[in-house]
Design an enzyme around this catalytic site. Sequence first.
Site, PDB file in Angstrom:
ATOM      1  N   ALA A 177       0.823  -1.215   0.000  1.00  0.00           N
ATOM      2  CA  ALA A 177       0.000   0.000   0.000  1.00  0.00           C
ATOM      3  C   ALA A 177       0.853   1.260   0.000  1.00  0.00           C
ATOM      4  O   ALA A 177       2.070   1.220   0.168  1.00  0.00           O
ATOM      5  CB  ALA A 177      -0.907   0.002   1.216  1.00  0.00           C
ATOM      6  N   ILE A 178       0.163   2.380  -0.178  1.00  0.00           N
ATOM      7  CA  ILE A 178       0.792   3.689  -0.114  1.00  0.00           C
ATOM      8  C   ILE A 178       1.449   3.800   1.257  1.00  0.00           C
ATOM      9  O   ILE A 178       0.787   3.721   2.282  1.00  0.00           O
ATOM     10  CB  ILE A 178      -0.261   4.793  -0.332  1.00  0.00           C
ATOM     11  CG1 ILE A 178      -0.951   4.596  -1.684  1.00  0.00           C
ATOM     12  CG2 ILE A 178       0.376   6.170  -0.217  1.00  0.00           C
ATOM     13  CD1 ILE A 178      -2.255   5.346  -1.841  1.00  0.00           C
ATOM     14  N   HIS A 179       2.761   3.961   1.272  1.00  0.00           N
ATOM     15  CA  HIS A 179       3.534   3.847   2.509  1.00  0.00           C
ATOM     16  C   HIS A 179       4.371   5.106   2.720  1.00  0.00           C
ATOM     17  O   HIS A 179       4.882   5.654   1.758  1.00  0.00           O
ATOM     18  CB  HIS A 179       4.438   2.619   2.407  1.00  0.00           C
ATOM     19  CG  HIS A 179       5.332   2.426   3.583  1.00  0.00           C
ATOM     20  ND1 HIS A 179       4.874   1.903   4.770  1.00  0.00           N
ATOM     21  CD2 HIS A 179       6.637   2.709   3.758  1.00  0.00           C
ATOM     22  CE1 HIS A 179       5.889   1.864   5.632  1.00  0.00           C
ATOM     23  NE2 HIS A 179       6.957   2.341   5.041  1.00  0.00           N
ATOM     24  N   PRO A 180       4.551   5.594   3.894  1.00  0.00           N
ATOM     25  CA  PRO A 180       3.904   5.160   5.127  1.00  0.00           C
ATOM     26  C   PRO A 180       2.610   5.929   5.322  1.00  0.00           C
ATOM     27  O   PRO A 180       2.605   7.155   5.338  1.00  0.00           O
ATOM     28  CB  PRO A 180       4.923   5.531   6.209  1.00  0.00           C
ATOM     29  CG  PRO A 180       5.580   6.769   5.672  1.00  0.00           C
ATOM     30  CD  PRO A 180       5.586   6.615   4.157  1.00  0.00           C
ATOM     31  N   GLU A 182      -2.037   1.281   4.404  1.00  0.00           N
ATOM     32  CA  GLU A 182      -1.538  -0.087   4.528  1.00  0.00           C
ATOM     33  C   GLU A 182      -2.598  -1.028   5.096  1.00  0.00           C
ATOM     34  O   GLU A 182      -2.603  -2.219   4.784  1.00  0.00           O
ATOM     35  CB  GLU A 182      -0.276  -0.095   5.390  1.00  0.00           C
ATOM     36  CG  GLU A 182       0.857   0.653   4.695  1.00  0.00           C
ATOM     37  CD  GLU A 182       2.037   0.914   5.597  1.00  0.00           C
ATOM     38  OE1 GLU A 182       3.107   0.366   5.311  1.00  0.00           O
ATOM     39  OE2 GLU A 182       1.872   1.667   6.584  1.00  0.00           O
TER      40      GLU A 182
END
Length: 138
Positions: A119-122, A126
């Site tokens: 997922a788009i992190h951080p 997530e």
Amino acid sequence: MRTRLPEEVESTPISPCDKLVMQEEVERLQLELQNTIAMYKQVVQQYGDIDVFTTSFRPLKVTLYGLPERVFMKLVIYAKTNEVLGLHMCGEDAPEIVQGFAIAIKAGLTKADFDATVAIHPSAAEELVIMRTPTRKI
């Protein structure tokens, strides 16, 4: 339809302009909620066999500062094909996170595709790729 603000807001000294802005925001949120409920009912009626995955948590960045904010997320999945039909999120960074996942949903990705994704992190995003068990089936 005008909605009354909560009593604690009514008793807090604020400017009339601020009060009007707050009132408009409450009404906007109520309209968004009504639209979400209507769309959800339409999806259930159209597809019938739905798995709903939900989570609610305090993101790490707010827990570090001792803040009480929470995030709520929901994935709506067509159980027969595993296709992701919708995603709802309430919380910090929701517009950006939902926009990032909207492309995947529009492309017809499945829950298995989500599960296999980093997922788009951080960010709280997530959580959307680690929900494994439906919270309810419709």
